[in-house]
Scaffold this motif. Structure first.
Motif, PDB file in Angstrom:
ATOM      1  N   TYR A  32       1.058  -1.097  -0.059  1.00 32.84           N
ATOM      2  CA  TYR A  32      -0.288   0.065  -0.095  1.00 32.84           C
ATOM      3  C   TYR A  32       0.816   1.298  -0.212  1.00 32.84           C
ATOM      4  CZ  TYR A  32      -4.086   2.773   0.930  1.00 32.84           C
ATOM      5  OH  TYR A  32      -5.167   3.725   0.744  1.00 32.84           O
ATOM      6  N   ASN A 168      -9.194   5.920   1.220  1.00 31.61           N
ATOM      7  CA  ASN A 168      -7.920   6.291   0.508  1.00 31.61           C
ATOM      8  C   ASN A 168      -7.725   7.632   0.728  1.00 31.61           C
ATOM      9  OD1 ASN A 168      -7.534   3.629  -0.402  1.00 31.61           O
ATOM     10  ND2 ASN A 168      -8.759   3.950  -2.448  1.00 31.61           N
ATOM     11  N   ARG A 219      -4.624  -3.431   0.867  1.00 29.34           N
ATOM     12  CA  ARG A 219      -4.469  -3.323   2.295  1.00 29.34           C
ATOM     13  C   ARG A 219      -3.947  -4.764   2.888  1.00 29.34           C
ATOM     14  NH1 ARG A 219      -7.736   1.520   4.524  1.00 29.34           N
ATOM     15  NH2 ARG A 219      -8.255   2.581   2.465  1.00 29.34           N
TER      16      ARG A 219
END
Length: 220
Positions: A32, A168, A219
């Motif tokens: 990520y 996000n 994630r």
């Protein structure tokens, strides 16, 4: 014969699956990523008459509790008074690692506080300086000091947090303590403000950042 062949095939197939799983785990270590801009420098640059600065940030989740971070940017500053008049500009980059302080509340949880360390370096350009020396006995004198270009290095300790406002979209705030590795470079005519560091007339400086960031990736 057939049974032994089946056993050999099963063993090879199982090993291949295990190796594939191991490869997948390794390939998703960097899973990520976040990129962003320091909003506090944008505001400060519009308020201050002495400097302008722009700073960006990037980070990547390396392990569940470790984040690799980098920050970079540029800026300029001005010294203008009755004794001195000169400009400076610089670009910089900081590289380091952050360690999160708390366990995740749920899978994919990205909110956390952290502590970290950075190595910073920059290229500094100081323009030609005009100076005036006032003397009531011998009279005033004026002159110029040649421009200069040099590299600077420093270390930082930092701590703060990052929080996800919506999917996000993150905000992040941190404070920093910084110290020069090569402070002698700033003994003569230090920039009024050094982007990425702060006041360069101080061997130790404190600063802060307020980041707006966008994240993407897988994630954990």
């Amino acid at each position: 014969m057939i049974a032994s062949s089946i056993l050999v095939f099963y063993a090879i197939h199982t090993d291949a699956q295990t190796d594939s799983t191991k490869l997948k785990v390794k390939s998703t270590d960097f899973s990520y990523f976040r990129v962003g801009i320091d909003a506090s420098k944008f505001i400060a640059s519009n308020v201050s008459k002495n400097y302008e600065a722009v700073e960006f940030a990037m980070d990547a989740n390396y392990k569940s509790n470790l984040i690799l971070s980098s920050e970079f940017g540029f800026g300029n500053s001005f010294v203008k008074n009755e004794y001195l008049n000169y400009k400076s500009n610089n670009v910089f980059m900081r590289l380091g690692i952050d360690k999160t302080l708390f366990n995740k509340e749920f899978a994919g949880d990205m909110d956390n506080a952290f502590i970290g360390i950075r190595y910073g370096f920059g290229i500094v350009n100081r323009g030609e300086a005009d100076y005036t020396v006032y003397n009531t006995i011998y009279g005033n004198s004026v002159g110029q000091i040649k421009d200069a270009q040099f590299l600077t290095h420093w270390l930082e300790l930092t701590g703060g947090f990052k929080m996800e406002l919506k999917k996000n979209i993150f905000i992040g705030w941190n404070i920093r303590m910084k110290t020069f590795i090569n402070p002698k470079k700033f003994e003569q005519l230090p920039p009024n403000y050094l982007a990425g560091y702060g006041r360069s007339d101080k061997n130790t400086a404190f600063g802060y950042n307020f980041y707006l960031m966008y994240g993407f990736g897988k994630r954990k």
